[in-house]
Design a protein around this motif. Sequence first.
Motif, PDB file in Angstrom:
ATOM      1  N   ILE A  40      -3.875   0.135  -1.962  1.00 42.03           N
ATOM      2  CA  ILE A  40      -3.733   0.952  -3.172  1.00 42.03           C
ATOM      3  C   ILE A  40      -2.261   1.291  -3.364  1.00 42.03           C
ATOM      4  O   ILE A  40      -1.638   1.921  -2.486  1.00 42.03           O
ATOM      5  CB  ILE A  40      -4.547   2.255  -3.094  1.00 42.03           C
ATOM      6  N   ALA A  41      -1.698   0.894  -4.493  1.00 39.85           N
ATOM      7  CA  ALA A  41      -0.275   1.113  -4.761  1.00 39.85           C
ATOM      8  C   ALA A  41      -0.062   2.093  -5.905  1.00 39.85           C
ATOM      9  O   ALA A  41      -0.879   2.191  -6.831  1.00 39.85           O
ATOM     10  CB  ALA A  41       0.403  -0.215  -5.101  1.00 39.85           C
ATOM     11  N   ASP A  42       1.060   2.793  -5.843  1.00 38.92           N
ATOM     12  CA  ASP A  42       1.487   3.678  -6.926  1.00 38.92           C
ATOM     13  C   ASP A  42       2.043   2.825  -8.067  1.00 38.92           C
ATOM     14  O   ASP A  42       2.174   1.603  -7.945  1.00 38.92           O
ATOM     15  CB  ASP A  42       2.563   4.626  -6.393  1.00 38.92           C
ATOM     16  N   ILE A  43       2.415   3.468  -9.167  1.00 37.34           N
ATOM     17  CA  ILE A  43       2.887   2.725 -10.340  1.00 37.34           C
ATOM     18  C   ILE A  43       4.370   2.959 -10.621  1.00 37.34           C
ATOM     19  O   ILE A  43       4.883   2.500 -11.647  1.00 37.34           O
ATOM     20  CB  ILE A  43       2.068   3.098 -11.589  1.00 37.34           C
ATOM     21  N   VAL A  87      -2.810   0.786  -8.704  1.00 38.08           N
ATOM     22  CA  VAL A  87      -3.047  -0.650  -8.685  1.00 38.08           C
ATOM     23  C   VAL A  87      -3.730  -0.986  -7.359  1.00 38.08           C
ATOM     24  O   VAL A  87      -3.191  -0.695  -6.288  1.00 38.08           O
ATOM     25  CB  VAL A  87      -1.745  -1.455  -8.818  1.00 38.08           C
ATOM     26  N   ILE A  88      -4.918  -1.560  -7.458  1.00 38.03           N
ATOM     27  CA  ILE A  88      -5.626  -2.041  -6.274  1.00 38.03           C
ATOM     28  C   ILE A  88      -5.150  -3.466  -6.037  1.00 38.03           C
ATOM     29  O   ILE A  88      -5.311  -4.338  -6.886  1.00 38.03           O
ATOM     30  CB  ILE A  88      -7.150  -2.017  -6.485  1.00 38.03           C
ATOM     31  N   SER A 166       1.526  -1.295  -1.022  1.00 36.44           N
ATOM     32  CA  SER A 166       0.149  -0.908  -0.711  1.00 36.44           C
ATOM     33  C   SER A 166      -0.247  -1.245   0.720  1.00 36.44           C
ATOM     34  O   SER A 166      -1.369  -0.969   1.146  1.00 36.44           O
ATOM     35  CB  SER A 166      -0.819  -1.612  -1.673  1.00 36.44           C
ATOM     36  N   GLY A 167       0.672  -1.885   1.477  1.00 36.89           N
ATOM     37  CA  GLY A 167       0.407  -2.142   2.874  1.00 36.89           C
ATOM     38  C   GLY A 167      -0.285  -3.448   3.191  1.00 36.89           C
ATOM     39  O   GLY A 167      -0.755  -3.645   4.318  1.00 36.89           O
ATOM     40  N   LEU A 168      -0.345  -4.381   2.242  1.00 37.39           N
ATOM     41  CA  LEU A 168      -0.935  -5.682   2.544  1.00 37.39           C
ATOM     42  C   LEU A 168      -0.028  -6.523   3.439  1.00 37.39           C
ATOM     43  O   LEU A 168      -0.474  -7.487   4.061  1.00 37.39           O
ATOM     44  CB  LEU A 168      -1.219  -6.462   1.253  1.00 37.39           C
ATOM     45  N   THR A 200      -2.481   3.753   0.024  1.00 39.76           N
ATOM     46  CA  THR A 200      -2.487   3.231   1.382  1.00 39.76           C
ATOM     47  C   THR A 200      -1.039   3.055   1.838  1.00 39.76           C
ATOM     48  O   THR A 200      -0.143   2.829   1.034  1.00 39.76           O
ATOM     49  CB  THR A 200      -3.248   1.895   1.463  1.00 39.76           C
ATOM     50  N   ASP A 201      -0.803   3.142   3.121  1.00 39.36           N
ATOM     51  CA  ASP A 201       0.558   3.171   3.655  1.00 39.36           C
ATOM     52  C   ASP A 201       1.212   1.791   3.668  1.00 39.36           C
ATOM     53  O   ASP A 201       0.572   0.783   3.987  1.00 39.36           O
ATOM     54  CB  ASP A 201       0.550   3.716   5.078  1.00 39.36           C
ATOM     55  N   ALA A 202       2.495   1.775   3.338  1.00 38.57           N
ATOM     56  CA  ALA A 202       3.279   0.544   3.423  1.00 38.57           C
ATOM     57  C   ALA A 202       3.564   0.216   4.884  1.00 38.57           C
ATOM     58  O   ALA A 202       3.472   1.083   5.762  1.00 38.57           O
ATOM     59  CB  ALA A 202       4.583   0.703   2.647  1.00 38.57           C
TER      60      ALA A 202
END
Length: 365
Positions: A40-43, A87-88, A166-168, A200-202
């Motif tokens: 999950i990312a911020d915008i 943003v997912i 988003s930590g991917l 979610t954490d980077a």
Amino acid sequence: MAQFDHQKLPAGQGGGATGAALVDKIRAWARELGFGAIGIADIHHPEAEQGLQAWLDAGYHGQMDYMAKHGMRRCRPAELVPGTRRVITARLDYWPGQDQMMDARGQLDDPQRAYVSRYALGRDYHKVLRQRLKKLAERIGQEVPHQWRVFTDSAPVAEVELATRSGLGWRGKHSLLLSREAGSYFFLGEIFTDLDLPLTDALSDHCGQCTACLDSCPTGAIVAPYQVDARRCISYLTIELHGAIPEALRPLIGNRVYGCDDCQLCCPWNRFAHPSAEEDFMPRHGLDAATLVELFGWSVETFAERMAGSPIYRIGHARWLRNLAVGLGNAATSESVVAALAARADHDDPLVREHVQWALAQHQA
């Protein structure tokens, strides 16, 4: 301007899990759909805007005018789709398996064979990933009403930046996303949503002092860590470039006729890449074993038939022949190679003719 897709929930649904519990459910639903991971990312990405502007100012985007046209909107999800709060991000593996990757080097080392980037051996990932993202967005909507829109390399979206935040994974020195668990052989996609989900954490960067990708790039396109000059990148030259490939770069392209994987093939993290379970991503029409002469003999009709549903289809038959002519020019001289080129010497398209003439000249030197 893009708008959200409005979803109507079946009677009796909605008002389900929220916050961290909802993210856990989204992860589970994503796994059921075959995704390797979600985040999950911020915008808001002001740092990414600075980097993008510097890249554009350097002219590294080449003929990709759309990169400059959309400008900073690429880093501003809420401008692309008003109402976006989060943003997912999602990852879908395409690695065809150990046998294919071992053969990749064999293909590159055989100048008579045509090398196609591993991601393009099967069906077009855009359709596969988009449909999977839609299913995930709809499943979320059954739990909690939301407005959404999905993207996968189909709009001005800073995919790697969003996936990183988003930590991917983290951005490798070749500018692609890297994961400790999955390497880099995966596609990225996004769901823009108006849900205010917890972030979610980077992750931290794990490239360390490694420069394998910079050292392996055939054309020196990775001009510095995390900086790629697209004008020298073989993927750009064989896919995005519409005109003639610069003569100075043609010998460096070798037999790579659609894309390039060198910076990934050498990456130590790809030891951990996951074989894809997607049948659509498996090689089609012998593209993982075809010779340059064989593919160069395809007619317009054969190209259209066999490349239907493939990402290769969008470059068209003429640019396909252009790329193959460069490969044939770099191949070892043989009767079959010269005969194949001579058969196209009077081709109707001047782009094809020029590259064929160059290739023939390589065998007359």
